[in-house]
Design a protein around this motif. Structure first.
Motif, mmCIF file in Angstrom:
data_model
loop_
_atom_site.group_PDB
_atom_site.id
_atom_site.type_symbol
_atom_site.label_atom_id
_atom_site.label_comp_id
_atom_site.label_asym_id
_atom_site.label_seq_id
_atom_site.Cartn_x
_atom_site.Cartn_y
_atom_site.Cartn_z
ATOM 1 N N HIS A 142 10.834 -7.402 -34.251
ATOM 2 C CA HIS A 142 10.003 -7.014 -33.104
ATOM 3 C C HIS A 142 8.771 -7.911 -33.010
ATOM 4 C CE1 HIS A 142 11.988 -3.132 -34.444
ATOM 5 N NE2 HIS A 142 12.559 -3.412 -33.286
ATOM 6 N N ALA A 143 8.962 -9.192 -33.269
ATOM 7 C CA ALA A 143 7.834 -10.121 -33.330
ATOM 8 C C ALA A 143 7.094 -10.220 -32.003
ATOM 9 C CB ALA A 143 8.314 -11.507 -33.770
ATOM 10 N N ARG A 144 7.821 -10.250 -30.882
ATOM 11 C CA ARG A 144 7.165 -10.393 -29.586
ATOM 12 C C ARG A 144 6.290 -9.174 -29.269
ATOM 13 N NH1 ARG A 144 12.187 -12.792 -28.462
ATOM 14 N NH2 ARG A 144 12.026 -14.979 -27.804
ATOM 15 N N SER A 145 6.861 -7.991 -29.456
ATOM 16 C CA SER A 145 6.093 -6.771 -29.203
ATOM 17 C C SER A 145 4.880 -6.689 -30.124
ATOM 18 C CB SER A 145 6.976 -5.534 -29.403
ATOM 19 O OG SER A 145 8.060 -5.531 -28.496
ATOM 20 N N ALA A 146 5.088 -7.064 -31.382
ATOM 21 C CA ALA A 146 3.991 -7.023 -32.343
ATOM 22 C C ALA A 146 2.905 -8.024 -31.980
ATOM 23 C CB ALA A 146 4.518 -7.301 -33.754
ATOM 24 N N THR A 147 3.294 -9.207 -31.520
ATOM 25 C CA THR A 147 2.312 -10.226 -31.142
ATOM 26 C C THR A 147 1.466 -9.754 -29.962
ATOM 27 O OG1 THR A 147 3.746 -12.012 -31.917
ATOM 28 C CG2 THR A 147 2.006 -12.602 -30.358
ATOM 29 N N LEU A 148 2.111 -9.183 -28.956
ATOM 30 C CA LEU A 148 1.369 -8.651 -27.814
ATOM 31 C C LEU A 148 0.441 -7.517 -28.239
ATOM 32 C CD1 LEU A 148 4.193 -8.599 -25.093
ATOM 33 C CD2 LEU A 148 2.265 -10.197 -25.267
ATOM 34 N N SER A 149 0.906 -6.693 -29.165
ATOM 35 C CA SER A 149 0.081 -5.602 -29.667
ATOM 36 C C SER A 149 -1.116 -6.139 -30.445
ATOM 37 C CB SER A 149 0.920 -4.684 -30.554
ATOM 38 O OG SER A 149 0.154 -3.595 -31.011
ATOM 39 N N PHE A 150 -0.895 -7.206 -31.225
ATOM 40 C CA PHE A 150 -1.991 -7.825 -31.981
ATOM 41 C C PHE A 150 -3.085 -8.316 -31.031
ATOM 42 C CE2 PHE A 150 -4.004 -11.714 -33.470
ATOM 43 C CZ PHE A 150 -4.521 -11.331 -34.697
ATOM 44 N N ILE A 151 -2.696 -9.027 -29.992
ATOM 45 C CA ILE A 151 -3.663 -9.563 -29.032
ATOM 46 C C ILE A 151 -4.389 -8.428 -28.317
ATOM 47 C CG2 ILE A 151 -3.911 -10.912 -26.906
ATOM 48 C CD1 ILE A 151 -1.539 -12.610 -27.898
ATOM 49 N N PRO A 179 3.321 13.351 -38.752
ATOM 50 C CA PRO A 179 4.689 13.454 -38.218
ATOM 51 C C PRO A 179 5.750 13.757 -39.267
ATOM 52 C CG PRO A 179 3.557 11.587 -37.228
ATOM 53 C CD PRO A 179 2.687 12.096 -38.332
ATOM 54 N N VAL A 180 5.437 13.474 -40.542
ATOM 55 C CA VAL A 180 6.447 13.697 -41.577
ATOM 56 C C VAL A 180 6.781 15.179 -41.707
ATOM 57 C CG1 VAL A 180 4.993 14.103 -43.615
ATOM 58 C CG2 VAL A 180 7.127 12.840 -43.851
ATOM 59 N N LEU A 181 5.901 16.048 -41.217
ATOM 60 C CA LEU A 181 6.149 17.482 -41.301
ATOM 61 C C LEU A 181 7.276 17.925 -40.377
ATOM 62 C CD1 LEU A 181 2.463 18.779 -41.416
ATOM 63 C CD2 LEU A 181 4.031 18.418 -43.335
ATOM 64 N N VAL A 182 7.581 17.094 -39.357
ATOM 65 C CA VAL A 182 8.614 17.488 -38.396
ATOM 66 C C VAL A 182 9.699 16.437 -38.210
ATOM 67 C CG1 VAL A 182 7.082 19.008 -37.109
ATOM 68 C CG2 VAL A 182 7.209 16.593 -36.498
ATOM 69 N N MET A 183 9.563 15.291 -38.869
ATOM 70 C CA MET A 183 10.557 14.231 -38.688
ATOM 71 C C MET A 183 10.874 13.573 -40.015
ATOM 72 S SD MET A 183 8.154 11.199 -37.075
ATOM 73 C CE MET A 183 9.325 9.899 -37.380
ATOM 74 N N LYS A 184 12.004 12.883 -40.048
ATOM 75 C CA LYS A 184 12.417 12.181 -41.255
ATOM 76 C C LYS A 184 12.253 10.681 -41.141
ATOM 77 C CE LYS A 184 15.781 15.516 -43.036
ATOM 78 N NZ LYS A 184 17.178 15.700 -43.494
ATOM 79 N N ASN A 185 12.345 10.150 -39.950
ATOM 80 C CA ASN A 185 12.300 8.703 -39.783
ATOM 81 C C ASN A 185 11.381 8.326 -38.625
ATOM 82 O OD1 ASN A 185 14.425 7.870 -41.750
ATOM 83 N ND2 ASN A 185 15.689 9.144 -40.415
ATOM 84 N N ALA A 186 10.791 7.140 -38.726
ATOM 85 C CA ALA A 186 9.981 6.582 -37.647
ATOM 86 C C ALA A 186 10.631 5.283 -37.212
ATOM 87 C CB ALA A 186 8.557 6.318 -38.132
ATOM 88 N N THR A 187 10.648 5.021 -35.906
ATOM 89 C CA THR A 187 11.275 3.794 -35.434
ATOM 90 C C THR A 187 10.487 2.583 -35.910
ATOM 91 O OG1 THR A 187 10.023 3.770 -33.361
ATOM 92 C CG2 THR A 187 12.093 4.998 -33.383
ATOM 93 N N HIS A 188 11.221 1.536 -36.274
ATOM 94 C CA HIS A 188 10.574 0.311 -36.733
ATOM 95 C C HIS A 188 9.681 -0.274 -35.650
ATOM 96 C CE1 HIS A 188 12.523 0.024 -40.576
ATOM 97 N NE2 HIS A 188 13.735 0.059 -40.058
ATOM 98 N N ILE A 244 0.468 -8.447 -40.740
ATOM 99 C CA ILE A 244 1.247 -9.342 -39.882
ATOM 100 C C ILE A 244 2.673 -9.528 -40.401
ATOM 101 C CG2 ILE A 244 1.443 -11.724 -39.041
ATOM 102 C CD1 ILE A 244 -1.560 -11.731 -38.653
ATOM 103 N N PRO A 245 2.883 -9.834 -41.690
ATOM 104 C CA PRO A 245 4.273 -9.953 -42.164
ATOM 105 C C PRO A 245 5.087 -8.674 -41.961
ATOM 106 C CG PRO A 245 2.777 -10.924 -43.753
ATOM 107 C CD PRO A 245 1.922 -10.203 -42.751
ATOM 108 N N GLU A 246 4.476 -7.497 -42.231
ATOM 109 C CA GLU A 246 5.211 -6.243 -42.081
ATOM 110 C C GLU A 246 5.555 -5.971 -40.621
ATOM 111 O OE1 GLU A 246 3.514 -2.867 -43.982
ATOM 112 O OE2 GLU A 246 3.211 -3.890 -45.891
ATOM 113 N N SER A 247 4.653 -6.342 -39.710
ATOM 114 C CA SER A 247 4.910 -6.082 -38.289
ATOM 115 C C SER A 247 5.946 -7.023 -37.696
ATOM 116 C CB SER A 247 3.604 -6.186 -37.494
ATOM 117 O OG SER A 247 3.130 -7.516 -37.465
ATOM 118 N N HIS A 248 6.251 -8.120 -38.407
ATOM 119 C CA HIS A 248 7.246 -9.083 -37.916
ATOM 120 C C HIS A 248 8.560 -9.014 -38.693
ATOM 121 C CE1 HIS A 248 3.818 -10.683 -35.810
ATOM 122 N NE2 HIS A 248 4.542 -11.610 -35.239
#
Length: 243
Positions: free
Chosen positions: A220-229, A21-30, A212-216
């Motif tokens: 976005h801890a709740r979304s990350a937790t659901l994604s982890f499970i 994606p870096v070829l067409v974008m500058k930023n990625a959403t957290h 885990i620390p980077e994803s929290h």
């Protein structure tokens, strides 16, 4: 040998796939980055606890398992201590493409070496499906890391194609340690349970210390937790189907 080569190449080059994606974008959403990191963490925890550790126990015992996990953990701890794994997305220390930026790339490259070893050792077992499962889990973890490295380099005014190439190469080094781990444990069978335990320790260290620390870290801890499970359940399902 062909299967381990294919698995290690696909797993390692997932870093480049993540950097595309870096070829067409500058930023990625957290948010989406955190969700992907947490999903990869769930995949790696399931791979360690439901594949690598049971396999090591079946082939040896608790003593070998403990020694292997300790060695994997200490290896990553050593790398963390002397070659810090920098948070590229939050670090404001390095602002230019200079020796310090090169140090960041070198640090990430070194941290990828044990991951390649985990893939190679997994292919050396009698379980033909284990290598593919571990390669899949490592590849998922490599993708967001490749994107972060490429974005960091682009933000430092590097050409997009060059940033993509460098990000891909940080993951490609895993192919070397993957093949090395495979050949070593293939010829010295007694090393296989140690290698599996080592891989489990290294993967669990990466999950707890990095993913885990980077994803929290961005609210976005709740979304990350659901994604982890979700990642955990997906990998358990794959183990049941292919394991």
């Amino acid at each position: 040998m062909e299967s381990v080569l294919l698995g290690s190449v696909l797993s390692a080059l997932a870093t480049g796939f993540g950097a595309l994606p870096v070829l067409v974008m500058k930023n990625a959403t957290h948010k989406w980055r955190d969700i992907l990191l947490a999903f990869a963490a769930g995949i790696m925890v399931a791979a360690s606890t439901f594949s690598l550790i049971p396999q090591a126990l079946d082939m040896s015992g608790i003593g070998v398992l403990t020694a292997g996990i300790a060695l994997g953990t200490l290896t990553l701890l050593f790398l963390e201590r002397f070659v810090p794994h920098l948070d590229l997305d939050h670090s404001k220390t390095f602002q230019g493409i200079d020796a310090k930026a090169i140090l960041i790339i070198a640090a990430i490259t070194l941290h990828n070496l044990p991951e390649g070893l985990a893939v190679g050792v997994s292919y050396a077992t009698e379980d033909s499906s284990l290598g593919g499962l571990i390669a899949f889990s490592i590849g998922l973890q490599n993708a967001p890391e490749g994107l972060l490295v490429a974005l960091f380099l682009v933000n430092q005014k590097m050409n997009r194609m060059k940033a993509f190439f460098i990000a891909t190469m940080t993951g490609a080094v895993e192919i070397i340690t993957s093949l090395g781990g495979y050949m070593l444990t293939s010829y010295v069978k007694n090393l296989v349970p140690y290698g599996l335990s080592f891989a489990a320790g290294a993967m669990l260290f990466i999950v707890y210390k990095e993913l885990i620390p980077e994803s929290h870290g961005d609210g976005h801890a709740r979304s990350a937790t659901l994604s982890f499970i979700t990642g955990l359940l997906v990998m358990i399902y794959l183990i049941q189907i292919f394991g």
